[in-house]
Write an enzyme that holds these catalytic residues in place. Structure first.
Site, PDB file in Angstrom:
ATOM      1  N   ASP A 166       0.829  -1.198   0.000  1.00  0.00           N
ATOM      2  CA  ASP A 166       0.000   0.000   0.000  1.00  0.00           C
ATOM      3  C   ASP A 166       0.872   1.260   0.000  1.00  0.00           C
ATOM      4  OD1 ASP A 166      -2.994   0.932   0.467  1.00  0.00           O
ATOM      5  OD2 ASP A 166      -1.795   2.088   1.878  1.00  0.00           O
ATOM      6  N   TYR A 297      -1.494  11.301   1.887  1.00  0.00           N
ATOM      7  CA  TYR A 297      -2.497  11.528   0.845  1.00  0.00           C
ATOM      8  C   TYR A 297      -2.558  12.995   0.431  1.00  0.00           C
ATOM      9  CZ  TYR A 297      -4.180   6.793   1.720  1.00  0.00           C
ATOM     10  OH  TYR A 297      -4.257   5.425   1.834  1.00  0.00           O
ATOM     11  N   HIS A 348      -5.066  -7.409  -0.429  1.00  0.00           N
ATOM     12  CA  HIS A 348      -4.283  -6.192  -0.252  1.00  0.00           C
ATOM     13  C   HIS A 348      -3.337  -6.280   0.946  1.00  0.00           C
ATOM     14  CE1 HIS A 348      -3.915  -1.837  -1.105  1.00  0.00           C
ATOM     15  NE2 HIS A 348      -3.819  -1.679   0.200  1.00  0.00           N
TER      16      HIS A 348
END
Length: 374
Positions: A166, A297, A348
């Site tokens: 990730d 982010y 994931h």
């Protein structure tokens, strides 16, 4: 740079009492009519909240503290990490990084299965017990540098293997590309995607089809990232005040991104036990780090331009959510690709979901390289 100091997790009795009071006061909302599919429902959230109330945190805290944890100053910033040395000399060394929304704790199942390795499992700055960088962004380049300094200067390893998922997937690539002399090999379950310009150059129709599929699902599935990138503090104000809200936000992604059958959110527990889900929520809640975990982010963590190709030996294991990732893209980026395999299980959160399978593959890859160099 300081010598690592022993670190123990401890949530105060007062904080536990406050948490339970807030959980008991949760105002549950019914599922919206005709709502889009997601990994969270009112019924499952009720189950999780009830279980969090019943969780024996002191027992869980002791289990976590059984792993040797440290806090050290790395490049002027404090970094929390687990460091467990193997009981034999010459053991391979592995850096295991986490992403979002998980923490170091979700990677510990893999640690248990690699007793013959030196293991380092850091908390990224701004996640859990590592404070965010005091100045400047939490960028991929900076994270890669911090991880490399931790491994080589703080802990003194001459070389190591690296693994990331990730948020740490690009960090994983950057470490291997930037310091090939100190990286023995790279293990990837989130293989290189490249920039949009880079993707446009691939001639393989399978690559075009894969990236078109990813782009098509990004809109409905990527709303969390858009909010975290554009209104991080507003979202964090709600999640930092409501443990049930925080739990819903984190667990939804654990459900949706793991390799579990659709329809029943509790199916995630076939891969990630409920206690482990609650541990992730507890770490974010106790450290008040949900806001700082959003920083990669909204600060634009993506490295501008193309990441240099990786020249060190690489093992790429394609997890189920990227089952159609083309081998041609992997071979273009990982120039010494020793292993390319599509996993039968694991999504994931690969290291957490299928730790036995990953431990065996990592061991085989590392041992094959050690034999070649002997």
């Amino acid at each position: 740079m300081s010598e690592p100091e022993l670190f123990l997790i401890h949530v105060t009795d007062a904080e536990l009492a406050d948490l339970r009071q807030r959980l008991r006061a949760t105002r549950f909302l019914p599922d919206s009519p005709r709502r889009p599919a997601s990994g969270m429902t009112e019924a499952y959230l009720r189950q999780l909240v009830h279980s969090w109330l019943e969780l024996d945190w002191r027992e869980r805290e002791a289990q976590l503290n059984a792993y040797p944890q440290f806090l050290a100053q790395v490049d002027g910033e404090f970094l929390h990490f687990v460091h467990r040395a193997a009981d034999r000399s010459g053991a391979p060394t592995l850096l295991v990084m986490h992403g979002w929304p998980h923490t170091f704790a979700l990677q510990l199942e893999l640690v248990d299965r690699l007793p013959d390795f030196n293991l380092v499992v850091p908390s990224f700055p701004g996640f859990g017990f590592s404070p965010p960088y005091a100045n400047g962004p939490i960028s991929e380049d900076r994270l890669a540098h911090s991880m490399h300094v931790l491994m080589t200067e703080t802990l003194g390893y001459a070389s190591y293997f690296t693994y990331g998922e990730d948020v740490s997937a690009n960090v994983n690539d950057l470490i291997a590309a930037t310091w090939p002399e100190e990286v023995d090999g790279i293990i990837a379950t989130h293989a290189h995607f490249g920039t949009s310009e880079e993707r446009a150059t691939y001639a393989d129709p399978a690559a075009t089809a894969f990236f078109e599929r990813i782009a098509a699902t990004h809109g409905p599935d990527g709303a969390y990232g858009h909010v975290q990138a554009t209104r991080p503090d507003t979202l964090a104000a709600a999640l930092g005040d409501s443990p049930a809200g925080l739990l819903a936000w984190l667990a939804e992604k654990l459900v949706e991104w793991s390799d579990t059958p659709p329809g029943d959110p509790s199916g995630v527990e076939k891969r990630i036990a409920r206690e482990r889900i609650l541990t992730e929520a507890m770490i974010y809640w106790h450290t008040r780090s949900i806001a700082t975990s959003f920083r990669p982010y909204y600060e634009g963590a993506d490295t501008p331009g193309r990441t240099p190709p990786v020249e060190v030996p690489a093992a790429v294991f394609i997890q189920r959510h990227e089952h159609d990732y083309p081998e041609s893209v992997a071979r273009d980026f990982y120039r010494d690709l020793r292993v390319f395999e599509r996993l039968d299980e694991g999504g994931h959160f690969t290291a957490a979901e299928v730790p036995d399978a990953m431990a065996g593959r990592i061991r085989d890859f590392a041992n094959s390289l050690l034999r070649d160099s002997a």
